[in-house]
Design a protein around this motif. Structure first.
Motif, PDB file in Angstrom:
ATOM      1  N   ASN A 426       0.930  -0.818  -0.172  1.00 39.09           N
ATOM      2  CA  ASN A 426       0.346  -0.233  -0.043  1.00 39.09           C
ATOM      3  C   ASN A 426       0.609   1.095  -0.319  1.00 39.09           C
ATOM      4  N   SER A 427       1.583   0.960  -1.216  1.00 40.68           N
ATOM      5  CA  SER A 427       2.614   2.924  -0.832  1.00 40.68           C
ATOM      6  C   SER A 427       4.002   2.325   0.231  1.00 40.68           C
ATOM      7  N   HIS A 428       3.498   1.568   1.422  1.00 45.90           N
ATOM      8  CA  HIS A 428       4.546   1.699   2.761  1.00 45.90           C
ATOM      9  C   HIS A 428       5.457   0.884   2.200  1.00 45.90           C
ATOM     10  N   SER A 429       6.932   1.710   2.411  1.00 42.18           N
ATOM     11  CA  SER A 429       8.440   0.466   3.247  1.00 42.18           C
ATOM     12  C   SER A 429       8.465   0.218   4.544  1.00 42.18           C
ATOM     13  N   GLU A 430       8.557  -0.402   5.048  1.00 42.13           N
ATOM     14  CA  GLU A 430       9.160  -0.870   6.402  1.00 42.13           C
ATOM     15  C   GLU A 430      10.354  -1.732   6.780  1.00 42.13           C
ATOM     16  N   LEU A 431      11.387  -1.428   7.445  1.00 40.90           N
ATOM     17  CA  LEU A 431      12.631  -2.268   7.379  1.00 40.90           C
ATOM     18  C   LEU A 431      12.122  -3.615   8.137  1.00 40.90           C
ATOM     19  N   ILE A 432      12.050  -4.500   7.710  1.00 37.74           N
ATOM     20  CA  ILE A 432      12.029  -6.002   8.112  1.00 37.74           C
ATOM     21  C   ILE A 432      13.297  -7.377   8.898  1.00 37.74           C
ATOM     22  N   GLN A 433      14.614  -6.321   8.334  1.00 40.18           N
ATOM     23  CA  GLN A 433      16.532  -6.681   9.031  1.00 40.18           C
ATOM     24  C   GLN A 433      16.902  -5.460   8.220  1.00 40.18           C
ATOM     25  N   ARG A 434      17.574  -4.943   9.518  1.00 46.40           N
ATOM     26  CA  ARG A 434      18.495  -4.782   9.990  1.00 46.40           C
ATOM     27  C   ARG A 434      19.921  -4.598   8.798  1.00 46.40           C
ATOM     28  N   ARG A 435      20.542  -3.712   7.766  1.00 37.34           N
ATOM     29  CA  ARG A 435      21.802  -3.699   7.450  1.00 37.34           C
ATOM     30  C   ARG A 435      22.534  -4.050   8.102  1.00 37.34           C
ATOM     31  N   GLU A 436      23.483  -5.078   8.341  1.00 40.37           N
ATOM     32  CA  GLU A 436      24.857  -5.431   8.545  1.00 40.37           C
ATOM     33  C   GLU A 436      25.938  -4.279   8.376  1.00 40.37           C
ATOM     34  N   THR A 437      26.419  -3.824   9.512  1.00 40.98           N
ATOM     35  CA  THR A 437      28.022  -2.712   8.714  1.00 40.98           C
ATOM     36  C   THR A 437      29.018  -3.347   9.424  1.00 40.98           C
ATOM     37  N   PRO A 438      30.174  -3.140   8.643  1.00 47.33           N
ATOM     38  CA  PRO A 438      31.663  -3.981   8.860  1.00 47.33           C
ATOM     39  C   PRO A 438      31.540  -3.886  10.380  1.00 47.33           C
ATOM     40  N   GLU A 439      31.434  -3.199  11.717  1.00 44.70           N
ATOM     41  CA  GLU A 439      31.954  -3.108  12.167  1.00 44.70           C
ATOM     42  C   GLU A 439      30.845  -4.713  13.856  1.00 44.70           C
ATOM     43  N   ASP A 440      29.270  -4.663  13.282  1.00 42.13           N
ATOM     44  CA  ASP A 440      28.846  -5.506  13.347  1.00 42.13           C
ATOM     45  C   ASP A 440      29.682  -7.478  13.178  1.00 42.13           C
ATOM     46  N   LEU A 441      30.687  -7.358  11.701  1.00 40.61           N
ATOM     47  CA  LEU A 441      30.930  -8.398  11.751  1.00 40.61           C
ATOM     48  C   LEU A 441      32.181  -8.429  12.988  1.00 40.61           C
ATOM     49  N   LEU A 442      32.852  -7.352  13.734  1.00 42.19           N
ATOM     50  CA  LEU A 442      33.656  -7.909  14.544  1.00 42.19           C
ATOM     51  C   LEU A 442      32.907  -8.029  15.947  1.00 42.19           C
ATOM     52  N   ARG A 443      31.962  -7.913  16.030  1.00 39.56           N
ATOM     53  CA  ARG A 443      31.291  -8.131  17.108  1.00 39.56           C
ATOM     54  C   ARG A 443      31.250  -9.238  18.638  1.00 39.56           C
ATOM     55  N   LEU A 444      31.562 -10.530  16.867  1.00 44.36           N
ATOM     56  CA  LEU A 444      32.104 -11.891  18.097  1.00 44.36           C
ATOM     57  C   LEU A 444      33.413 -11.858  17.933  1.00 44.36           C
ATOM     58  N   ASP A 445      34.312 -11.411  17.287  1.00 41.38           N
ATOM     59  CA  ASP A 445      35.189 -11.876  17.715  1.00 41.38           C
ATOM     60  C   ASP A 445      36.225 -11.304  18.463  1.00 41.38           C
ATOM     61  N   VAL A 446      37.319 -12.476  18.966  1.00 35.99           N
ATOM     62  CA  VAL A 446      37.571 -12.042  20.314  1.00 35.99           C
ATOM     63  C   VAL A 446      39.095 -12.227  20.056  1.00 35.99           C
ATOM     64  N   LEU A 447      40.257 -11.328  20.464  1.00 34.02           N
ATOM     65  CA  LEU A 447      41.517 -11.217  20.418  1.00 34.02           C
ATOM     66  C   LEU A 447      41.869 -11.422  21.565  1.00 34.02           C
ATOM     67  N   PRO A 448      42.485 -12.651  22.000  1.00 36.37           N
ATOM     68  CA  PRO A 448      43.088 -13.017  23.755  1.00 36.37           C
ATOM     69  C   PRO A 448      44.381 -11.341  23.600  1.00 36.37           C
ATOM     70  N   ASP A 449      44.493 -11.930  24.827  1.00 34.46           N
ATOM     71  CA  ASP A 449      45.577 -10.951  25.503  1.00 34.46           C
ATOM     72  C   ASP A 449      46.817 -10.715  25.331  1.00 34.46           C
ATOM     73  N   ARG A 450      47.280 -11.752  24.589  1.00 32.87           N
ATOM     74  CA  ARG A 450      48.376 -12.538  23.853  1.00 32.87           C
ATOM     75  C   ARG A 450      48.591 -11.520  22.925  1.00 32.87           C
ATOM     76  N   PHE A 451      47.906 -11.282  21.879  1.00 30.13           N
ATOM     77  CA  PHE A 451      47.809 -10.977  20.489  1.00 30.13           C
ATOM     78  C   PHE A 451      47.854  -9.211  20.588  1.00 30.13           C
ATOM     79  N   ILE A 452      47.346  -8.567  21.990  1.00 29.23           N
ATOM     80  CA  ILE A 452      46.922  -7.567  22.050  1.00 29.23           C
ATOM     81  C   ILE A 452      48.801  -6.301  21.999  1.00 29.23           C
ATOM     82  N   GLY A 453      48.707  -5.747  20.855  1.00 28.24           N
ATOM     83  CA  GLY A 453      50.318  -4.634  21.590  1.00 28.24           C
ATOM     84  C   GLY A 453      51.481  -5.808  20.756  1.00 28.24           C
ATOM     85  N   VAL A 454      51.461  -6.997  20.246  1.00 29.67           N
ATOM     86  CA  VAL A 454      52.088  -7.610  19.919  1.00 29.67           C
ATOM     87  C   VAL A 454      52.968  -6.905  18.966  1.00 29.67           C
ATOM     88  N   ASN A 455      52.087  -6.272  17.799  1.00 30.20           N
ATOM     89  CA  ASN A 455      53.138  -5.250  16.354  1.00 30.20           C
ATOM     90  C   ASN A 455      52.477  -3.797  16.565  1.00 30.20           C
TER      91      ASN A 455
END
Length: 455
Positions: A426-455
């Motif tokens: 009826n001439s209306h559009s509604e969002l039903i799935q939000r677009r992912e962002t690149p930052e969303d892709l990092l949300r479940l990543d885990v960087l162990p402490d021993r890798f932090i600051g190595v480089n």
């Protein structure tokens, strides 16, 4: 009042699976394609691309086609279940529920989506050939019917259902041994299948379950595949199901449901000619009544599981055209801002689609091009050697028939975020799935402490 031209000739409003385009598709005076009263190129500007667009009118028309055909042709009780693996979301669950349908799920995620989308547990069946203990327990505690697929299901449920607790509501799946003309990967009814018990195991399983206090076997299930354009294999399936139904009754089970699965094909390209939903239901209903009358057994509740035929033609995916490469004497490549991560079916199944430039919907083709995706794979091609009007960068391409198995099979290959999805009506559009962002892709990543600051 704007003069709108129907986009697809001989449109089937009563059986959307026979259409390439959503049933609300029209072209306005500017030559732009409009779906659900919304100009597609304007949706692309508002929400970005790639963008999944679902037409609510098509979805509801498909639901009504199934429910009304069952009422018309089957004299006993009946229930159509949406096979949510085709496209699982809260909105789709809500729509099929409001249209009187149930749903089948194959994971805890699909179950959770269905329950939160308003599907009643007594209208849900839970499939799977390797269900986890957590999934089985989730289905059991929510009073969902569990489709037992193998002995592993039985052994796990024996542990999950404790003595004195309510029995698990079960449906038994077996392979009917019926071949049909479809892609090898989507044939599930022949004997060499990962799904279901073999027919020669059926009698022993039924006898074992009759003595099991933890189980309440209410139904039988079989499925012969998907994207099927023939009616005869489904008619044969009903005969096999009726034989199993009679066997189960003779052993003493109170079988109430016969679930013949899904599999009705859809029209992706012009040469496709699937049966109508009405004809599919009519053949199955008449055959089951005939078989039950012949055996002098009561009509069970007839269940079916449409997925692709319910949602495929309701969907369009919008892309923005980017680069162009001409390989002299071979082909011209036009690249879009999506591809195999939002539609893996062409590279997986060699699937074909129809498409158009949405602001040149009625213009005649001027060139033959190959529509390539942006992923780092030579095989990431959505449409090969496809005729289109002359296009330029930033034109919007619409690919039809993407309502099924596009979003649900999408990935983050190359760490590309998944598209947004909207529903139009009826001439209306509604969002039903939000677009992912690149930052969303990092949300479940885990960087162990021993890798932090190595480089």
């Amino acid at each position: 009042m704007e003069n709108l031209i129907p986009f697809e000739k001989n449109r089937h409003s009563d059986s959307p699976n026979k259409n390439i385009c959503p049933i609300s598709s029209v072209v306005n005076q500017k030559g732009s394609l409009v779906v659900g009263g919304c100009v597609l190129s304007e949706l692309a500007k508002r929400y970005g691309t790639p963008l999944y667009v679902l037409d609510e009118k098509s979805l509801r028309a498909s639901c009504k086609a199934y429910t009304e055909a069952l009422k018309k042709y089957y004299p006993g009780p009946a229930l159509a279940l949406y096979a949510s693996k085709a496209n699982s979301s809260l909105v789709l669950s809500s729509i099929v529920s409001s249209e009187g349908m149930g749903l089948d799920a194959v994971s805890e995620g699909e179950l959770l989506t269905a329950l939160n989308g308003g599907i009643s547990p007594d209208k849900i069946v839970f499939h799977g050939n390797n269900k986890s203990d957590q999934e089985l327990y989730f289905a059991y505690k929510n009073d969902v019917t569990i489709v037992i697929d193998n002995y592993y299901d039985i052994e796990r449920l024996k542990v999950i259902v404790r003595p004195g607790d309510k029995p698990a509501k079960l449906m038994l799946r077996f392979t009917p041994g019926i071949e049909c003309h479809t892609h090898e990967y989507i044939r599930t009814g022949h004997l060499d299948s990962k799904f279901g018990f073999d027919p020669d195991q059926l009698q022993d399983i039924l006898k074992e379950l009759k003595e099991a206090k933890w189980s309440e076997l209410n139904g039988l299930h079989a499925h012969i595949g998907s994207q099927i354009f023939e009616l005869k294999p489904h008619e044969d399936l009903v005969t096999v199901m009726a034989q199993a139904y009679e066997l189960a009754l003779n052993i003493g089970h109170n079988i109430k449901d016969i679930n013949i699965g899904g599999g009705l094909g859809v029209r992706y390209v012009n040469d496709d000619d699937p049966p109508s939903i009405n004809d599919w239901i009519r053949v199955i209903s008449e055959k089951l009544k005939q078989e039950c009358d012949h055996r002098k057994i009561a009509l069970p509740r007839l269940m079916c599981e449409p997925g692709r035929s319910l949602v495929a033609s309701a969907g369009i995916t919008l892309y923005t055209i980017g680069s162009r490469k001409n390989v002299p004497g071979i082909r011209t490549y036009i690249s879009v801002d999506g591809g195999m991560s939002d539609n893996p079916r062409p590279i997986t199944y060699q699937s074909s689609y129809q498409a158009c430039l949405v602001d040149k919907a009625l213009e005649q083709p001027e060139e033959t091009v190959t529509i390539a995706g942006k992923h780092c794979e030579s095989g990431d091609v959505l449409l090969k050697d496809f005729p289109l009007p002359r296009s330029k960068s930033n034109d919007i391409l619409g690919v039809f028939g993407t309502g099924a198995y596009n979003f649900s099979m999408s990935s983050n290959y190359n760490r590309i975020p998944k598209p947004a999805a909207v529903i139009v009506c009826n001439s209306h559009s509604e969002l039903i799935q939000r677009r992912e962002t690149p930052e969303d892709l990092l949300r479940l990543d885990v960087l162990p402490d021993r890798f932090i600051g190595v480089n």
